[in-house]
Design a protein around this motif. Structure first.
Motif, PDB file in Angstrom:
ATOM      1  N   GLY A   3       0.780  -1.036  -0.194  1.00  0.00           N
ATOM      2  CA  GLY A   3      -0.190   0.196   0.053  1.00  0.00           C
ATOM      3  C   GLY A   3       0.443   1.509   0.219  1.00  0.00           C
ATOM      4  N   LEU A   4       1.885   1.297  -0.647  1.00  0.00           N
ATOM      5  CA  LEU A   4       2.772   2.360   0.109  1.00  0.00           C
ATOM      6  C   LEU A   4       2.362   3.705  -1.898  1.00  0.00           C
ATOM      7  CD1 LEU A   4       6.424   0.770  -0.232  1.00  0.00           C
ATOM      8  CD2 LEU A   4       4.885   1.925   1.247  1.00  0.00           C
ATOM      9  N   PRO A   5       2.508   4.535  -0.988  1.00  0.00           N
ATOM     10  CA  PRO A   5       2.441   5.707  -2.419  1.00  0.00           C
ATOM     11  C   PRO A   5       2.802   5.451  -4.290  1.00  0.00           C
ATOM     12  CG  PRO A   5       2.879   6.565  -0.818  1.00  0.00           C
ATOM     13  CD  PRO A   5       3.024   5.455  -0.516  1.00  0.00           C
ATOM     14  N   PHE A   6       2.101   5.526  -5.422  1.00  0.00           N
ATOM     15  CA  PHE A   6       2.932   4.940  -6.082  1.00  0.00           C
ATOM     16  C   PHE A   6       4.519   5.826  -6.472  1.00  0.00           C
ATOM     17  CE2 PHE A   6       3.263   5.315 -11.138  1.00  0.00           C
ATOM     18  CZ  PHE A   6       3.245   3.916 -11.090  1.00  0.00           C
ATOM     19  N   SER A   7       4.187   6.943  -5.831  1.00  0.00           N
ATOM     20  CA  SER A   7       5.639   7.868  -6.200  1.00  0.00           C
ATOM     21  C   SER A   7       6.740   7.162  -5.730  1.00  0.00           C
ATOM     22  CB  SER A   7       5.186   8.819  -5.508  1.00  0.00           C
ATOM     23  OG  SER A   7       5.384   9.551  -4.033  1.00  0.00           O
ATOM     24  N   ASP A   8       6.431   6.559  -4.158  1.00  0.00           N
ATOM     25  CA  ASP A   8       7.455   6.336  -3.455  1.00  0.00           C
ATOM     26  C   ASP A   8       7.864   4.707  -4.177  1.00  0.00           C
ATOM     27  OD1 ASP A   8       7.650   8.311  -1.554  1.00  0.00           O
ATOM     28  OD2 ASP A   8       6.953   6.728   0.404  1.00  0.00           O
ATOM     29  N   VAL A   9       7.152   4.588  -4.358  1.00  0.00           N
ATOM     30  CA  VAL A   9       7.027   2.899  -5.623  1.00  0.00           C
ATOM     31  C   VAL A   9       8.559   3.053  -7.016  1.00  0.00           C
ATOM     32  CG1 VAL A   9       6.060   0.487  -6.965  1.00  0.00           C
ATOM     33  CG2 VAL A   9       4.713   1.585  -4.200  1.00  0.00           C
ATOM     34  N   THR A  10       7.675   4.378  -7.502  1.00  0.00           N
ATOM     35  CA  THR A  10       8.422   4.528  -8.742  1.00  0.00           C
ATOM     36  C   THR A  10      10.729   5.164  -8.264  1.00  0.00           C
ATOM     37  OG1 THR A  10       6.537   5.181  -9.792  1.00  0.00           O
ATOM     38  CG2 THR A  10       8.445   6.418 -10.663  1.00  0.00           C
ATOM     39  N   SER A  11      10.045   5.588  -7.000  1.00  0.00           N
ATOM     40  CA  SER A  11      11.182   6.052  -6.807  1.00  0.00           C
ATOM     41  C   SER A  11      12.693   4.974  -6.175  1.00  0.00           C
ATOM     42  CB  SER A  11      11.240   7.518  -5.607  1.00  0.00           C
ATOM     43  OG  SER A  11      10.653   8.545  -5.464  1.00  0.00           O
ATOM     44  N   ILE A  12      11.508   3.827  -5.635  1.00  0.00           N
ATOM     45  CA  ILE A  12      12.631   2.947  -5.278  1.00  0.00           C
ATOM     46  C   ILE A  12      12.944   1.882  -6.101  1.00  0.00           C
ATOM     47  CG2 ILE A  12      12.013   0.147  -3.720  1.00  0.00           C
ATOM     48  CD1 ILE A  12      10.283   2.136  -1.858  1.00  0.00           C
ATOM     49  N   GLN A  13      12.341   1.967  -7.417  1.00  0.00           N
ATOM     50  CA  GLN A  13      12.110   1.162  -8.120  1.00  0.00           C
ATOM     51  C   GLN A  13      13.590   1.747  -9.838  1.00  0.00           C
ATOM     52  OE1 GLN A  13      10.364  -1.436  -9.625  1.00  0.00           O
ATOM     53  NE2 GLN A  13      10.966  -1.613 -11.537  1.00  0.00           N
ATOM     54  N   LEU A  14      13.152   2.884  -9.622  1.00  0.00           N
ATOM     55  CA  LEU A  14      14.769   3.484 -10.088  1.00  0.00           C
ATOM     56  C   LEU A  14      15.891   3.521  -9.148  1.00  0.00           C
ATOM     57  CD1 LEU A  14      13.076   7.549 -11.588  1.00  0.00           C
ATOM     58  CD2 LEU A  14      14.707   5.079 -12.609  1.00  0.00           C
ATOM     59  N   ALA A  15      15.519   3.270  -7.736  1.00  0.00           N
ATOM     60  CA  ALA A  15      16.833   3.312  -7.352  1.00  0.00           C
ATOM     61  C   ALA A  15      17.136   2.177  -7.380  1.00  0.00           C
ATOM     62  CB  ALA A  15      16.458   3.640  -5.550  1.00  0.00           C
ATOM     63  N   THR A  16      16.492   1.484  -7.290  1.00  0.00           N
ATOM     64  CA  THR A  16      17.376  -0.011  -7.699  1.00  0.00           C
ATOM     65  C   THR A  16      17.978  -0.428  -8.825  1.00  0.00           C
ATOM     66  OG1 THR A  16      14.866  -1.119  -5.748  1.00  0.00           O
ATOM     67  CG2 THR A  16      16.234  -2.525  -7.155  1.00  0.00           C
ATOM     68  N   ILE A  17      17.138  -0.369 -10.021  1.00  0.00           N
ATOM     69  CA  ILE A  17      17.885   0.161 -11.320  1.00  0.00           C
ATOM     70  C   ILE A  17      19.001   0.273 -11.115  1.00  0.00           C
ATOM     71  CG2 ILE A  17      17.494  -0.696 -13.603  1.00  0.00           C
ATOM     72  CD1 ILE A  17      14.573  -0.162 -13.251  1.00  0.00           C
ATOM     73  N   PHE A  18      19.435   1.160 -10.240  1.00  0.00           N
ATOM     74  CA  PHE A  18      20.272   2.092 -10.568  1.00  0.00           C
ATOM     75  C   PHE A  18      21.309   1.952  -9.657  1.00  0.00           C
ATOM     76  CE2 PHE A  18      23.506   5.300  -8.740  1.00  0.00           C
ATOM     77  CZ  PHE A  18      24.250   5.844  -9.599  1.00  0.00           C
ATOM     78  N   ILE A  19      21.271   1.258  -8.678  1.00  0.00           N
ATOM     79  CA  ILE A  19      22.053   0.604  -7.520  1.00  0.00           C
ATOM     80  C   ILE A  19      22.701  -1.231  -8.994  1.00  0.00           C
ATOM     81  CG2 ILE A  19      22.457  -0.914  -5.842  1.00  0.00           C
ATOM     82  CD1 ILE A  19      20.676   0.208  -4.426  1.00  0.00           C
ATOM     83  N   LEU A  20      21.697  -1.702  -9.247  1.00  0.00           N
ATOM     84  CA  LEU A  20      22.076  -2.905 -10.398  1.00  0.00           C
ATOM     85  C   LEU A  20      23.182  -2.519 -11.159  1.00  0.00           C
ATOM     86  CD1 LEU A  20      18.634  -4.885 -10.526  1.00  0.00           C
ATOM     87  CD2 LEU A  20      20.346  -5.470  -9.164  1.00  0.00           C
ATOM     88  N   VAL A  21      23.019  -1.109 -12.098  1.00  0.00           N
ATOM     89  CA  VAL A  21      23.630  -0.722 -13.035  1.00  0.00           C
ATOM     90  C   VAL A  21      25.147  -0.524 -12.937  1.00  0.00           C
ATOM     91  CG1 VAL A  21      24.026   1.199 -14.558  1.00  0.00           C
ATOM     92  CG2 VAL A  21      21.796   0.311 -14.169  1.00  0.00           C
ATOM     93  N   VAL A  22      25.650   0.258 -11.325  1.00  0.00           N
ATOM     94  CA  VAL A  22      26.561   0.637 -10.750  1.00  0.00           C
ATOM     95  C   VAL A  22      27.211  -0.790 -10.784  1.00  0.00           C
ATOM     96  CG1 VAL A  22      28.059   1.722  -8.878  1.00  0.00           C
ATOM     97  CG2 VAL A  22      26.052   2.844 -10.149  1.00  0.00           C
ATOM     98  N   ALA A  23      26.881  -1.657  -9.452  1.00  0.00           N
ATOM     99  CA  ALA A  23      27.323  -2.890  -8.870  1.00  0.00           C
ATOM    100  C   ALA A  23      27.165  -4.330  -9.630  1.00  0.00           C
ATOM    101  CB  ALA A  23      26.711  -3.264  -8.156  1.00  0.00           C
ATOM    102  N   THR A  24      26.949  -4.116 -10.705  1.00  0.00           N
ATOM    103  CA  THR A  24      27.117  -5.621 -11.755  1.00  0.00           C
ATOM    104  C   THR A  24      28.680  -5.038 -12.502  1.00  0.00           C
ATOM    105  OG1 THR A  24      24.730  -5.155 -12.415  1.00  0.00           O
ATOM    106  CG2 THR A  24      26.561  -6.615 -14.044  1.00  0.00           C
ATOM    107  N   PRO A  25      29.025  -4.466 -12.938  1.00  0.00           N
ATOM    108  CA  PRO A  25      30.012  -4.513 -13.504  1.00  0.00           C
ATOM    109  C   PRO A  25      31.217  -4.194 -12.698  1.00  0.00           C
ATOM    110  CG  PRO A  25      29.107  -1.909 -14.282  1.00  0.00           C
ATOM    111  CD  PRO A  25      28.368  -2.908 -13.168  1.00  0.00           C
ATOM    112  N   PHE A  26      31.483  -3.387 -11.029  1.00  0.00           N
ATOM    113  CA  PHE A  26      31.947  -3.769  -9.809  1.00  0.00           C
ATOM    114  C   PHE A  26      32.044  -5.098  -9.793  1.00  0.00           C
ATOM    115  CE2 PHE A  26      31.803   0.540  -9.824  1.00  0.00           C
ATOM    116  CZ  PHE A  26      33.084   1.474  -9.427  1.00  0.00           C
ATOM    117  N   ALA A  27      31.370  -6.198  -9.395  1.00  0.00           N
ATOM    118  CA  ALA A  27      31.183  -7.557  -8.952  1.00  0.00           C
ATOM    119  C   ALA A  27      32.227  -8.049 -10.058  1.00  0.00           C
ATOM    120  CB  ALA A  27      29.516  -7.288  -8.957  1.00  0.00           C
TER     121      ALA A  27
END
Length: 422
Positions: A267-291
């Motif tokens: 039941g989170l607000p959609f704006s919070d969900v969008t922010s979480i989604q963008l942040a998660t994908i950004f973490i994956l973008v950065v973390a993958t080549p480092f790994a």
């Protein structure tokens, strides 16, 4: 001292991974725009968005093994470069069709039929593009850098998803609703087709891998690589399917269904969900080549194993914290899981490629990855769709993570460290 990546190798990575970026940009765009597209091509049907999109997604997933069979056989018989030129050319077709697709108001139910066809084409091309890119990069890498080279495939995939989410966010906030319906959504797909054409030009500048050229020179190519994959390499195929189970679970939980989970179940607000989604994908973008870089020191198998151990340990505690529905707790928990997930999948291409010899490698990798996605993603979509309606069970994603981690860990125990020439 680890060898540096040369300019030539950087070009190989770029020309190969741009296809992965475009494929997953397209895939994510279809997912993010699915409710809008379904409303445009099947209006006045209340259940369409909730039922039709999972059905279209399953159709796309089923098409992936077929694409893998076709392009895998092509890649093992005529060359990796030969197949990859055709996968990216094939990618342009659904993009252009979508950009020019008439609406339901213009051609009736035929519009929906064309949309279904587009989803099938998209899955077909992805079935050959993604594993083919993995094989090409692994065969282009030095022995110690296989994990690093393979990680760029997933970097490209996550970058494509991030760009899709960013573009939808920008269009939604800076283009009027009337303009978006009239041309905004079409512009995105048309622009992607132009970029795919540029990627095709880049790929024409690539040379065939040394492994394939050597196999061809000495007459070691397989006349029926797909048949032999099933006939002679059954165990390798099963291990590859198991290794990919974690990839499928991660994409389902972190990308495809995180929005309905956080919005519908918690039941989170959609704006919070969008922010979480963008942040998660950004973490994956950065973390993958480092790994991937870390695998050059620790080894692909060891890094992947410890990532799976980590996911087994933290899955339940993280989702327990997430169940408190606090934005920063959710972001922290999702971020930790994303880093461990990146540490595993960055090494997945090197691990799967090590299971198969050169003569059947494209077919073997494509078959293993695509069958795994078909089995676990289809089952996962049904599982997730059912559990999304159970608002009283916020911990269910942790059980999905644990099951996938155990299966991938079992398969990993049968894989050798991929730091040798094969």
């Amino acid at each position: 001292m680890l060898a540096k990546i040369t300019t030539k190798q950087q070009f190989i990575i770029t020309a190969t991974c741009i296809g992965s970026t475009l494929e997953w940009f397209e895939f994510a765009l279809f997912g993010m725009m699915a409710p809008f597209l379904i409303g445009l091509f099947l209006p006045n049907v209340p259940w369409a968005a909730s039922i039709l999109y999972p059905a279209l997604l399953i159709l796309s997933i089923i098409a992936r093994p077929i694409g893998g069979f076709v392009f895998g056989r092509m890649g093992d018989r005529k060359g990796r470069r030969f197949a990859l030129l055709r996968t990216i050319a094939f990618m342009i077709v659904p993009l252009l069709i979508t950009a020019l697709l008439p609406s339901y108001q213009q051609i009736g139910i035929t519009a929906l039929a064309l949309l279904i066809f587009v989803f099938i084409l998209q899955g077909f091309s992805l079935g050959g593009e993604f594993p083919g890119s993995a094989v090409f990069l692994i065969e282009s890498a030095k022995p110690h850098a296989k994990g690093y080279f393979g990680s760029w495939i997933y970097f490209g995939a996550f970058l494509g998803m991030f760009l899709a989410a960013l573009e939808v966010f920008v269009l939604g906030n800076h283009v009027s609703e009337e303009a978006f319906v009239e041309w905004g959504w079409r512009f995105t797909f048309f622009l992607s087709a132009i970029i795919a054409t540029f990627a095709l030009i880049l790929r024409r500048m690539l040379r065939e891998t040394h492994f394939f050229e050597e196999a061809k020179e000495y007459g070691h190519l397989d006349k029926e690589p797909l048949f032999d994959t099933f006939h002679k390499y059954k165990k390798a195929l099963l291990y590859g399917i198991g290794l990919t189970a974690m990839e499928t679970a991660g994409f389902n939980l972190l990308i495809l269904f995180s929005t309905p989970y956080y919005h519908t179940t918690l039941g989170l607000p959609f704006s919070d969900v969008t922010s979480i989604q963008l942040a998660t994908i950004f973490i994956l973008v950065v973390a993958t080549p480092f790994a991937g870089k870390a695998s050059m020191h620790f080894g692909s198998k060891h890094l992947a194993r410890w990532a799976l151990y980590g996911l087994l340990v933290i899955a339940i505690p993280v989702y327990y914290l997430i169940s408190f529905k606090q934005f920063w707790l959710i972001l922290a928990g999702q971020g930790i899981i994303a880093i461990l997930f990146a540490a595993y999948i960055s090494n997945l291409p090197a691990l799967i490629c090590s299971l198969f010899p050169v003569k059947v490698r494209y077919s073997g990798v494509a078959t293993a990855m695509n069958l795994s996605v078909t089995i676990f993603a289809s089952a996962g979509i049904i599982f997730i769709t059912l559990f999304l309606k159970q608002n009283t069970l916020p911990l269910w994603p942790s059980y999905y993570w644990i099951a996938a981690a155990l299966l991938s860990l079992l398969s990993l125990s049968h894989v050798k460290e991929p730091h040798h020439e094969t």
